[in-house]
Design a protein around this motif. Structure first.
Motif, PDB file in Angstrom:
ATOM      1  N   SER A  69      -2.413   9.541 -10.304  1.00 25.34           N
ATOM      2  CA  SER A  69      -1.703   9.063  -8.982  1.00 25.34           C
ATOM      3  C   SER A  69      -0.159   9.494  -8.867  1.00 25.34           C
ATOM      4  O   SER A  69       0.311   8.984  -8.041  1.00 25.34           O
ATOM      5  N   PRO A  72       2.043  12.170  -5.176  1.00 31.06           N
ATOM      6  CA  PRO A  72       1.346  12.103  -3.694  1.00 31.06           C
ATOM      7  C   PRO A  72       0.944  13.415  -2.965  1.00 31.06           C
ATOM      8  O   PRO A  72       0.078  13.724  -2.319  1.00 31.06           O
ATOM      9  N   TYR A 236      -3.696   5.762   0.299  1.00 29.57           N
ATOM     10  CA  TYR A 236      -3.542   6.061  -1.131  1.00 29.57           C
ATOM     11  C   TYR A 236      -2.714   4.942  -1.897  1.00 29.57           C
ATOM     12  O   TYR A 236      -2.833   4.728  -2.687  1.00 29.57           O
ATOM     13  N   ARG A 237      -1.475   5.056  -1.292  1.00 33.17           N
ATOM     14  CA  ARG A 237      -0.494   4.388  -1.968  1.00 33.17           C
ATOM     15  C   ARG A 237      -0.796   2.631  -2.356  1.00 33.17           C
ATOM     16  O   ARG A 237      -0.732   2.279  -3.289  1.00 33.17           O
ATOM     17  N   GLN A 238      -1.362   2.177  -1.272  1.00 33.84           N
ATOM     18  CA  GLN A 238      -1.705   0.897  -1.604  1.00 33.84           C
ATOM     19  C   GLN A 238      -3.058   0.658  -2.421  1.00 33.84           C
ATOM     20  O   GLN A 238      -3.031  -0.045  -3.400  1.00 33.84           O
ATOM     21  N   ARG A 240      -3.720   2.961  -5.052  1.00 30.35           N
ATOM     22  CA  ARG A 240      -3.254   2.838  -6.535  1.00 30.35           C
ATOM     23  C   ARG A 240      -2.679   1.782  -7.102  1.00 30.35           C
ATOM     24  O   ARG A 240      -2.814   1.489  -8.048  1.00 30.35           O
ATOM     25  N   GLU A 241      -1.913   1.030  -6.112  1.00 29.38           N
ATOM     26  CA  GLU A 241      -1.061  -0.168  -6.409  1.00 29.38           C
ATOM     27  C   GLU A 241      -2.216  -1.205  -6.861  1.00 29.38           C
ATOM     28  O   GLU A 241      -2.273  -2.086  -7.844  1.00 29.38           O
TER      29      GLU A 241
END
Ligand SMILES: Cc1cc2nc3c(=O)[nH]c(=O)nc-3n(C[C@H](O)[C@H](O)[C@H](O)COP(=O)(O)OP(=O)(O)OC[C@H]3O[C@@H](n4cnc5c(N)ncnc54)[C@H](O)[C@@H]3O)c2cc1C
Length: 537
Positions: A69, A72, A236-238, A240-241
């Motif tokens: 991750s 990006p 993707y960012r959410q 991964r979090e």
């Protein structure tokens, strides 16, 4: 191959292992402007995904979650093709990462680290490599893998056997065919469950030697479609979090109810939904108490046993394939891509080693207490000396010449699964007593790599030469890990999580069960408090 000449120049860090962990650790340290080198025993990078190239080898965490991750751009450019990627695809991905981030120039392949000694005056590690000689660095980072030391069967006589022998964990790059052969597979853990259906398609006769059956959930593997890939990439960012703060590195809604407080029909509906989702955690995670109450656990176990009875025509065979000696989830569950159905084929036989134990390998095959089985090829899917095996294989000497193997004689002792008292400037990535194998390992590896890099950067900023876990912090951590494990059913199973598969290995529940989110917060808290529990000098 000789250790690269550049590696001999003043090094800040030596990283052992070029799997997912070692590759990312190298990248992270380079970003800090440090000189690091990676030493890898294999002839290529990739670790697990280099060595385990047996037919059917496949990741059983969804591809888009089992990927780095940290970049990006990498996330957006790489195209996964399947829900669960096969070994060649994961290896291609890791080779792409190594190339994209120009990692290969600092990796020495085909060289094994055999020993490491901490020099207290210089505050540096001297690391012995074979071939390659000695090199020194301020930090030693063991990215040696949790499942990288294969375990052979204890059965005597393998050297007398005249047929072909294959080890799933050391398969090699040649294409081994089994057409028309009488093949025996020993072992029915994850690797056995993956390799058996593929070999059954080729072999004239396949005999599966099973000591302990696994609980298998259908994988439901399939090609990814463009729309779902696009949706995942957009969020993707959410995602991964959510991975980082979850229990096992796989986002899911935590269960709210006990399996024992709902009707049988409701319970089965929940298990059926988990079954159909086709993953490792949904079924077991349907209720709050499947992993803590024997009675609740038995409801999930019986649900899967009923599925086995439905899948396997012969009731006796279905019974032999049904686990009864441990609670479901306390040994690594497997994902099934045609495993149970394979036993309906007339040329596939199961030998239950609990009823008729293996006695010896013979020149023609194997002998159980019942009879000799003649085989043209034997495939060993016999597991690993998990979590501690690769670390213990290196002769590591810390402060005052203390030997790590001695310090761990009764089981591993460390702080946060990251550092060992008496062994300054030594870090282990996803070592024992961290979430490691009880998580999506990609998530746990990234967390450790980033924590270690952050620690080294903080030391540089503060002018510290050494960091070392205190004995007190270590004792507390070891106690805490055992306490959290003891609340669950995990320690009750004879599994590789407890070291029970390796004769003489101390019985200790090796992974930390606090959850990757909780664990990350604990590690971050330690750092925020100036590396509480560590001595800095
Ligand atoms: C068949 C299989 C399937 C798996 N599937 C999954 C999955 O679906 N999901 C999941 O989360 N995890 C899975 N795992 C766990 C997997 O090991 C991790 O996900 C991950 O690949 C580990 O990466 P790593 O870099 O920590 O270790 P590894 O990939 O094991 O790499 C360690 C490397 O260190 C090298 N090494 C060790 N000791 C030395 C030494 N003394 N000198 C030089 N080199 C050394 C080894 O040769 C190896 O290449 C699976 C494991 C196996 C075996």
């Amino acid at each position: 191959m000789a250790v690269r000449e550049a590696a001999r120049e003043a090094l800040d860090a030596i990283i052992v292992g070029a799997g997912i962990a070692g590759l990312y650790q190298l990248h992270r340290l380079r970003e800090l402007g440090l000189r690091a080198t990676v030493i890898e025993a294999a002839g290529g990078i990739g670790g697990t995904w280099y060595w385990n190239s047996y037919p059917g080898a496949r990741c059983d965490i969804p591809s888009m979650s089992y990927s780095y991750s940290f970049s990006p751009e990498l996330e957006q450019e790489w195209e996964w093709t399947e829900k669960y990627p096969a070994q060649p695809e994961v290896l291609r991905y890791l080779e792409h990462v190594a190339e994209r981030f120009d990692l290969l120039r600092d990796i020495t392949l085909g060289s094994r680290v055999t020993a490491a000694r901490f020099d207290e005056t210089a505050a540096r590690w001297t690391v012995t490599t074979d071939p390659g000689g000695d090199l020194t660095a301020r930090f030693l980072i063991l990215a040696t893998g949790c499942l990288s030391v294969p375990k052979l069967p204890e059965t005597p006589g393998l050297d007398r056997y005249r047929g072909r022998v294959h080890l799933t964990a050391r398969w090699g790059t040649g294409k081994a065919g089994f057409d028309g052969l009488r093949v025996g597979v020993i072992g029915t853990g994850s690797s056995g469950v993956q390799v058996i259906p593929v070999i059954a398609e080729q072999a004239a006769e396949l005999t599966v030697f099973q000591r302990t059956p696994s609980f298998c959930i259908p994988a439901g593997n399939r090609p990814l479609d463009a729309a779902e890939v696009a949706a995942m990439k957009a969020g993707y960012r959410q995602w991964r979090e959510a991975q980082r703060t979850s229990g096992f590195g796989i986002p899911s809604d935590p269960p709210a109810r006990s399996a024992l407080e709902v009707s049988a029909a409701e319970r089965d509906a929940a298990y059926q939904a988990g079954w159909e989702r086709g993953d490792l955690t949904s079924l077991i995670g349907s209720f709050t108490d499947v992993l803590v109450s024997r009675e609740a656990n038995e409801t999930a176990a019986e649900f899967v046993r009923a599925k086995i009875r439905a899948a396997v025509g012969d009731p006796g065979l279905a019974n032999a394939l049904s686990p009864r000696t441990y609670p479901i989830g306390t040994k690594r569950p497997c994902l099934d891509s045609g495993y149970y159905a394979t036993f309906n084929k007339s040329h596939v036989r199961l030998v239950d080693l609990r009823a008729t134990p293996l006695q010896e390998f013979t020149p023609a095959g194997v002998r159980t207490t019942q009879r000799e089985h003649e085989l043209d090829a034997i495939v060993l899917a016999t597991g690993f000396d998990a979590l501690t095996g690769a670390i213990a294989a290196i002769d590591i000497r810390g402060r005052d010449g203390a030997v790590l193997a001695d310090a761990w004689r009764d089981g591993p002792r460390n702080y946060l699964g990251l550092a060992v008292a008496g062994f300054p400037n030594l870090f282990t990535v996803t070592g024992p007593l961290s979430p490691s194998v009880l998580s999506n390992m990609m998530v746990s590896i990234e967390q450790h790599v980033e924590w270690i890099a952050g620690c080294i950067a903080a030391m540089a900023a503060a002018g510290h030469r050494t960091i070392e876990a205190t004995g007190r912090a270590q004792d507390n951590w070891v106690r805490h890990v055992a306490m959290v494990g003891a609340v669950t059913l995990f320690p009750s199973a004879d599994s590789w999580y407890t070291g029970a598969n390796v004769p003489g290995k101390p019985r200790v529940f090796l992974p930390y069960l606090g959850g990757v989110g909780e664990y990350r917060r604990a590690c971050d808290r330690v750092a925020a408090r100036g590396y509480q529990g560590f001595a800095l000098a």
